[in-house]
Enzyme design. Structure first.
Site, PDB file in Angstrom:
ATOM      1  N   ARG A  58      36.939  85.527  13.350  1.00 29.67           N
ATOM      2  CA  ARG A  58      35.538  85.098  13.316  1.00 29.67           C
ATOM      3  C   ARG A  58      34.805  85.662  12.091  1.00 29.67           C
ATOM      4  O   ARG A  58      33.919  85.009  11.536  1.00 29.67           O
ATOM      5  CB  ARG A  58      34.822  85.562  14.593  1.00 29.67           C
ATOM      6  CG  ARG A  58      35.337  84.941  15.892  1.00 29.67           C
ATOM      7  CD  ARG A  58      34.777  83.557  16.128  1.00 29.67           C
ATOM      8  NE  ARG A  58      35.206  83.004  17.391  1.00 29.67           N
ATOM      9  CZ  ARG A  58      34.575  83.185  18.554  1.00 29.67           C
ATOM     10  NH1 ARG A  58      33.480  83.937  18.597  1.00 29.67           N
ATOM     11  NH2 ARG A  58      35.026  82.634  19.659  1.00 29.67           N
ATOM     12  N   ASP A  93      18.946  80.960  21.912  1.00 30.38           N
ATOM     13  CA  ASP A  93      20.289  81.503  21.752  1.00 30.38           C
ATOM     14  C   ASP A  93      20.280  82.463  20.572  1.00 30.38           C
ATOM     15  O   ASP A  93      19.442  82.337  19.667  1.00 30.38           O
ATOM     16  CB  ASP A  93      21.317  80.390  21.515  1.00 30.38           C
ATOM     17  CG  ASP A  93      22.736  80.836  21.837  1.00 30.38           C
ATOM     18  OD1 ASP A  93      23.191  80.609  22.979  1.00 30.38           O
ATOM     19  OD2 ASP A  93      23.386  81.442  20.956  1.00 30.38           O
TER      20      ASP A  93
END
Length: 291
Positions: free
Chosen positions: A53, A164
């Site tokens: 990631r 978010d």
């Protein structure tokens, strides 16, 4: 060894960023950062996931080692936010945990519509909204299968917040376009009323978009709210937190609900701690704020 571990997990090696420049000490720094900033616990088993990631961010920043990158993160708040966002999981789908929407439609929606008809504000929050599937499903259920009635509902004082931590998730929610196959879980009447299909993609219509405000927000940070909410969905977010962080978040969520308001959490999550004094269990992972 690290290369083999990454390949065994089906994760991609990132060109130009060797896993050999990623040490155990680097992973511990990453784990500390994400726990401190977002409450997320990264187990040792997530070490190579963190590499896959973060390596693209490392390359984009022009750093040659993870140590150099993490040194820069410590000095750059925006980069730290992007780093933490890259490590969040944004897996969701339309009509997920359908019993929540069924409860909302049968037990909560009628009272909200009465409030809206009398000019009262109705406020809904999708906390940890990911790429928007949850809030769009919920708002379609709220407007309903009768398009004329739904348009009258949409004209009332109803606002939904979708928040978010990850900016890429927020961008996807704002875009409001999804593979048509992904929307098949939504009842056809709702899709027909509030969505438009174009080829292999389906997008939500303007009547729906006008009701939702997408915002980037860290649930562990400050909440800049002036109002309390009638309904809060915070599902499959707390599974990544330690026990103390879960209890603290649920307590804050409970206090952000009006008396009689409803909190929906994920199927593997539970309310415990001080929040238990404020919330009654009224259905599977559905709680009502005490009057």
């Amino acid at each position: 060894m690290q290369v083999a571990a990454i390949q065994a997990r089906g994760e991609a090696l990132v060109p130009g960023v060797s896993p050999q420049v990623y040490s155990q000490a680097d992973f511990l720094r990453v784990a500390q950062l994400v726990r401190q900033e977002a409450g997320i616990v990264l187990s040792e088993g997530k070490k190579m996931l963190a590499y896959s990631r973060l390596a693209p961010l490392l390359r984009k920043a022009g750093c040659t080692t993870f140590g150099d990158y993490l040194d820069r993160v410590e000095q750059d708040a925006a980069l730290a936010t992007r780093t933490v966002a890259a490590l969040t999981t944004n897996h969701t789908y339309f009509n997920r945990e359908a019993h929540h929407y069924e409860h909302f439609a049968g037990q909560v929606r009628p009272a909200l519509l009465k409030e809206a008809q009398t000019g009262q504000p109705v406020r809904i929050w999708s906390a940890g909204c990911s790429s928007g599937e949850e809030i769009w499903t919920l708002m379609m259920v709220l407007l309903g299968a009768d398009r004329a009635e739904g348009r009258r509902i949409a004209a009332s004082n109803i606002v939904a917040l979708a928040s978010d931590l990850a900016d890429h998730a927020i961008a996807a929610g704002i875009r409001g376009r999804y593979e048509s196959k992904a929307m098949e879980a939504v009842p056809e009447a709702l899709r027909r009323n509030w969505c438009r299909q174009s080829g292999e993609e389906t997008e939500v219509l303007e009547e729906l978009r006008a009701l939702v405000r997408f915002r980037q927000l860290n649930l562990l940070g400050d909440w800049p709210f002036r109002n309390i909410f009638d309904v809060i969905f915070c599902r499959n977010v707390m599974i990544y937190f330690d026990h103390e962080t879960k209890e603290r978040l649920v307590w804050r969520l409970a206090n952000q609900l009006r008396p009689g308001g409803h909190l929906y959490i994920g199927h593997s999550e539970r309310v415990s701690g001080k929040a238990s004094d404020l919330l009654d269990l009224v259905g599977p992972t559905i709680y009502r704020r005490k009057d």
